[in-house]
Design an enzyme around this catalytic site. Structure first.
Site, short mmCIF file in Angstrom:
data_model
loop_
_atom_site.label_atom_id
_atom_site.label_comp_id
_atom_site.label_asym_id
_atom_site.label_seq_id
_atom_site.Cartn_x
_atom_site.Cartn_y
_atom_site.Cartn_z
CG ASN A 24 -8.02 97.57 48.70
OD1 ASN A 24 -8.70 96.33 47.44
ND2 ASN A 24 -6.63 97.65 47.92
CD GLU A 25 -4.89 94.33 48.04
OE1 GLU A 25 -4.28 94.81 48.02
OE2 GLU A 25 -4.70 93.53 46.96
CD GLU A 65 -8.20 93.58 44.44
OE1 GLU A 65 -6.67 93.04 44.02
OE2 GLU A 65 -8.38 94.67 44.86
O1 AHR Z 1 -6.11 94.70 41.09
C1 AHR Z 1 -5.13 95.55 40.88
C2 AHR Z 1 -4.54 95.52 42.54
O2 AHR Z 1 -4.24 94.51 42.87
C3 AHR Z 1 -5.52 96.35 43.24
O3 AHR Z 1 -5.49 97.96 42.87
C4 AHR Z 1 -5.45 95.44 44.64
O4 AHR Z 1 -6.33 96.16 45.56
C5 AHR Z 1 -4.29 95.23 44.00
O5 AHR Z 1 -3.19 94.44 45.44
#
Ligand code: AHR
Length: 511
Positions: free
Chosen positions: A171-172, A291
């Site tokens: 993730n990210e 997201e």
């Molecule tokens: O959705 C909240 C946060 O936003 C998540 O954990 C992250 O992946 C993003 O920065």
């Protein structure tokens, strides 16, 4: 103000994948504990899940849910969340400065997904962990039996494999805030090795490699190029993340946020196609917009507050944003952007689902209710079927600080040939003026208007709060009528509208 729209079912953009209406549940704040799971709640079922929340998630029409994070996953040990509950460790969650009790893990979440009728999209930890742990959780989740980890799952009470098809490779990983973040090169190497190894267990998995955590990142564009050059042949999707908010009260620009979303999608698609050309590949890289939402990030200080206090609370109130009418209109325009790119965006996840920047809110021991953003999502997920159509839209523009001149109205149409049903979703971004829209529907045949509903309010900052949970909702738009082959419709200022039209099956273009 007046706008003209032409709908023609022959001008197809692409098929709408059901996963476009996905969402996201992270172990964050009260999303899981006190959100979906609250064993002492009056509506709790035999597994401790709130039935009122299950009913709302079903009503929302969520098709696939990304789990267990988010930033949480980059420090998560999946093994902590399986096996006898009384032996599960409590751990520090570094992302959200909280304590994770691990009462809910993979098997429990799979059980909840069955109740809400959604598919699991599972993210592996490539922050503090690597190839082996990804293989382990895949074996545990998906192998039927006869190996140490698959038999362990059965021993833990989940005899049937979870059959998870879609997996996110971390993730990210471009964000300095993310545990274990690194350069595009280092992430690309790890993602590629992990993808190859996971495919040795199951070549049919659908794998998502991390794109940028936002189009504003300094590495945006280059990150995608480097990562895709390394992973193109072994992944199916690249992810996009985007959150929108108003800056300095500039609501004109805020209402035009979808312009940025469109550009983001098109830039990532262009970068992916550049790599496709370099590789002489026949394969198209799809986008998983895993997201997206409205989030007033610049006002957000919840984690600083608990960090400064030096506490590690269990399920604290974090990111509990109350969404306004204007937020819902911007949110609706983001849905329009996703649908408009249905040929490329084959999966998307509204971040998030319950309590945390969410369409559904709950109180412990109390009610569960719909935020304003609930309505556009529920309408789009239930009405958008078949294919997205290319629209011809003539419309006045207005000037914005951030995006220049922007059309006052944004719209998308979807069409399902078998049922003869067409849905049109529109937003009016004007802060002051209603817009009369003439929609040319002759190409759809002898249609009738099934329903037209709008979300708007004289107070664009109105929200559904704990003490006034039904303040905002959708209302029938009584202005919608057919005038020969033209549907006439008035859109109030700052509004979202969904219209469904129905033609007799096979009745397209009979006029
Ligand atoms: O959705 C909240 C946060 O936003 C998540 O954990 C992250 O992946 C993003 O920065």
């Amino acid at each position: 103000m007046r706008a003209h729209l032409t709908i023609d079912p022959h001008f197809v953009v692409g098929e709408i994948n059901a996963r476009l209406f996905g969402s996201f549940v992270e172990h964050l704040g009260r999303a899981v504990y006190d959100g979906i799971y609250e064993p002492t709640h009056p509506t709790a079922d035999e597994d401790g899940y709130r039935k009122d929340v299950v009913a709302l998630v079903r009503e929302l029409g969520v098709t696939a849910i990304r789990y267990p994070g988010g930033s949480f996953v980059s420090g998560y040990r999946w093994e902590d969340g399986v096996g006898p509950r009384d032996r599960r460790p409590r751990r520090l969650d570094l992302a959200w400065h909280s304590t994770e009790t691990n009462e809910i893990g993979l098997n429990e979440f799979a059980t909840w997904l069955q109740k809400v009728g959604s598919e699991m999209v599972y993210a592996v930890n490539l922050g503090t962990r690597g190839v082996q742990e990804a293989l382990d959780v895949l074996e545990y989740a998906n192998i039927r039996s006869g190996t140490a980890l698959s038999d362990l799952r059965a021993e833990h009470g989940s005899v049937e494999p979870h059959a998870i098809r879609m997996w996110c490779l971390g993730n990210e990983m471009d964000h300095p805030w993310q545990l274990g973040y690194g350069t595009a090169e280092s992430y690309a190497e790890l993602a590629s090795k992990t993808a190859r190894a996971m495919r040795q267990i199951d070549p049919g998995l659908e794998l998502v490699v991390c794109g940028s955590s936002g189009a504003g990142m300094p590495t945006f564009g280059e990150w995608e190029r480097v990562v895709l050059e390394e992973t193109y042949d072994v992944v199916d999707f690249i992810s996009c993340h985007a959150y929108f908010e108003p800056y300095d009260g500039d609501y004109g620009s805020y209402l035009a946020s979808a312009v940025e979303m469109d550009l983001f999608i098109e830039t990532v698609a262009a970068t992916a196609d550049h790599v496709k050309a370099l590789k002489r590949s026949a394969k198209t890289m799809y986008i998983a917009f895993d997201e997206w939402n409205v989030w007033y990030l610049s006002r957000y200080t919840d984690v600083e507050r608990i960090t400064d206090a030096g506490t590690w609370p269990v399920a604290p109130r974090l990111l509990e944003h109350a969404y306004t009418v204007m937020d819902a209109v911007v949110f609706g325009s983001l849905l329009i952007s996703l649908l408009r790119h249905a040929d490329r965006v084959k999966s998307a996840n509204l971040a998030q689902l319950v309590n945390v920047i969410a369409p559904i809110m709950t109180e412990p021991g109390g009610d569960a209710w719909r935020q304003t953003t609930f309505f556009p999502f529920a309408q789009a997920s239930s009405l958008a079927r078949g294919t997205t159509l290319e629209l011809k839209l003539d419309c006045p523009t207005y000037r914005t600080e951030r995006y220049g001149d922007v059309p006052v109205v944004d719209a998308v149409a979807t069409h399902e040939a078998e049922s003869g049903s067409t849905a049109v979703f529109l937003v009016n971004r004007s802060l002051t003026d209603e817009v009369a829209v003439d929609v040319e529907v002759s190409h759809l045949g002898d249609v009738r208007i099934v329903r037209a509903q709008s979300l708007h309010d004289a107070d664009v900052h109105a929200a559904n709060l704990r003490d006034d949970q039904e303040r905002v909702g959708v209302q029938d738009n009584a202005t919608a009528r057919l005038d020969g082959s033209v549907m006439r419709l008035t859109l109030p200022a700052v509004s979202w509208t969904a219209v469904t039209l129905e033609a007799p099956p096979g009745g397209v273009a009979t006029r």
